[in-house]
Write an enzyme that holds these catalytic residues in place. Structure first.
Site, PDB file in Angstrom:
ATOM      1  N   GLY A  18       0.807  -1.214   0.000  1.00  0.00           N
ATOM      2  CA  GLY A  18       0.000   0.000   0.000  1.00  0.00           C
ATOM      3  C   GLY A  18       0.838   1.261   0.000  1.00  0.00           C
ATOM      4  O   GLY A  18       0.362   2.334  -0.365  1.00  0.00           O
ATOM      5  N   GLU A  19       2.084   1.165   0.395  1.00  0.00           N
ATOM      6  CA  GLU A  19       2.942   2.337   0.524  1.00  0.00           C
ATOM      7  C   GLU A  19       3.505   2.740  -0.842  1.00  0.00           C
ATOM      8  O   GLU A  19       4.112   1.940  -1.547  1.00  0.00           O
ATOM      9  CB  GLU A  19       4.082   2.002   1.490  1.00  0.00           C
ATOM     10  CG  GLU A  19       4.980   3.179   1.798  1.00  0.00           C
ATOM     11  CD  GLU A  19       6.111   2.802   2.731  1.00  0.00           C
ATOM     12  OE1 GLU A  19       7.194   3.376   2.580  1.00  0.00           O
ATOM     13  OE2 GLU A  19       5.902   1.915   3.585  1.00  0.00           O
ATOM     14  N   ALA A  20       3.298   3.993  -1.208  1.00  0.00           N
ATOM     15  CA  ALA A  20       3.708   4.498  -2.525  1.00  0.00           C
ATOM     16  C   ALA A  20       5.210   4.345  -2.754  1.00  0.00           C
ATOM     17  O   ALA A  20       5.636   4.010  -3.859  1.00  0.00           O
ATOM     18  CB  ALA A  20       3.293   5.952  -2.677  1.00  0.00           C
TER      19      ALA A  20
END
Length: 135
Positions: A18-20
């Site tokens: 989920g972390e860009a």
């Protein structure tokens, strides 16, 4: 093997975080590998092609070009297959071409490549794994 096939295979191997910043690093790895493979497939610069008929010009002019096209393709996939989006708001082929103008190190990607890619994504959604399920 087409660009969309390579991207599709890459994205199916794991669950996207989920972390860009993590996604960014994964896509950089994909771009670097794809660019390296292109260089080893008898492709070269336009100048090299003019000197040697066995060399075909490289589609991607840099790993950054691969990276930008990968993100653009993911955006296209999301846009075309988002069930909550109205059809009249979806990205058209003309929109896709405009969005990718000059992204190949200042040059445009060949229109045949963009057309084939758009059609492939429109007819065959890229499925990504989220929470151990395909989405």
């Amino acid at each position: 093997n087409s660009f969309s096939d390579s991207l599709r295979t890459f994205l199916m191997k794991f669950r996207l975080p989920g972390e860009a910043q993590c996604i960014d690093r994964l896509m950089e790895d994909f771009a670097n590998e794809m660019y390296q493979q292109q260089q080893h497939q008898g492709r070269g610069t336009i100048e090299e092609e003019e000197k040697d008929e066995n060399i075909r010009p490289m589609l991607f002019h840099s790993a950054d070009s691969v990276f930008r096209m990968a993100f653009s393709t993911i955006m296209l996939n999301t846009d075309l297959h988002n069930p909550g989006m109205k059809d009249e708001k979806r990205m058209t082929f003309t929109d896709f071409v405009r969005n990718n103008k000059g992204l190949n190190d200042g040059q445009d990607f060949p229109s045949s490549f963009l057309s084939d890619l758009y059609t492939e994504i429109k007819t065959n959604e890229i499925q990504v794994v989220q929470n151990n399920e395909f989405m």
